[in-house]
Scaffold this motif. Structure first.
Motif, mmCIF file in Angstrom:
data_model
loop_
_atom_site.group_PDB
_atom_site.id
_atom_site.type_symbol
_atom_site.label_atom_id
_atom_site.label_comp_id
_atom_site.label_asym_id
_atom_site.label_seq_id
_atom_site.Cartn_x
_atom_site.Cartn_y
_atom_site.Cartn_z
ATOM 1 N N ASP A 112 0.713 -1.274 0.038
ATOM 2 C CA ASP A 112 0.186 -0.033 0.071
ATOM 3 C C ASP A 112 0.811 1.318 0.009
ATOM 4 O O ASP A 112 0.356 2.307 0.302
ATOM 5 N N SER A 113 2.258 1.408 -0.220
ATOM 6 C CA SER A 113 3.173 2.269 -0.389
ATOM 7 C C SER A 113 3.838 2.068 -1.627
ATOM 8 O O SER A 113 4.199 1.335 -2.233
ATOM 9 N N CYS A 114 4.420 3.644 -2.210
ATOM 10 C CA CYS A 114 5.284 3.736 -3.242
ATOM 11 C C CYS A 114 6.535 3.716 -2.847
ATOM 12 O O CYS A 114 7.602 4.162 -3.437
ATOM 13 N N LEU A 115 7.012 3.786 -1.482
ATOM 14 C CA LEU A 115 8.350 3.753 -1.068
ATOM 15 C C LEU A 115 9.049 2.390 -1.219
ATOM 16 O O LEU A 115 8.486 1.364 -0.604
ATOM 17 N N LEU A 116 10.090 2.270 -1.379
ATOM 18 C CA LEU A 116 11.022 1.300 -1.689
ATOM 19 C C LEU A 116 12.186 1.617 -0.484
ATOM 20 O O LEU A 116 13.083 2.330 -0.718
ATOM 21 N N GLY A 117 12.664 0.631 0.476
ATOM 22 C CA GLY A 117 13.799 0.823 1.128
ATOM 23 C C GLY A 117 14.863 -0.313 0.626
ATOM 24 O O GLY A 117 14.484 -1.430 0.117
ATOM 25 N N VAL A 118 15.903 0.180 0.460
ATOM 26 C CA VAL A 118 17.173 -0.450 -0.052
ATOM 27 C C VAL A 118 18.324 -0.327 0.870
ATOM 28 O O VAL A 118 18.506 0.502 1.383
ATOM 29 N N HIS A 119 18.681 -1.865 1.263
ATOM 30 C CA HIS A 119 19.528 -1.884 2.601
ATOM 31 C C HIS A 119 21.064 -2.426 1.963
ATOM 32 O O HIS A 119 20.784 -3.657 1.521
#
Length: 74
Positions: free
Chosen positions: A35-42
């Motif tokens: 439900d979000s357009c945010l992508l976290g990259v670690h």
């Protein structure tokens, strides 16, 4: 290589980088919610020596870097 796939149209948008060398306590280098357009990259991007956490917004066509935090080198 990773990508975002539009479930309705089938359009595929590849990430503009590769990810490697994520911290040992991270089980998945990419984090997201449906439900979000945010992508976290670690981890490190494109075989860079800088490791960090990067947040990208996906607008349906491209990934745009919103913020990042570098991690100290081990």
């Amino acid at each position: 290589m990773a990508a975002a796939i539009d479930a309705k149209s089938g359009r595929v948008t590849s990430l503009p980088f590769t990810v490697f060398d994520w911290p040992i306590d991270v089980t998945e280098p990419l984090s997201y919610r449906a439900d979000s357009c945010l992508l976290g990259v670690h981890g490190s991007r494109n075989e860079s020596t800088e490791r960090g956490t990067y947040y990208y917004a996906f607008d349906g066509k491209t990934f745009r870097l919103r913020t990042s935090a570098n991690e100290p080198k081990p």
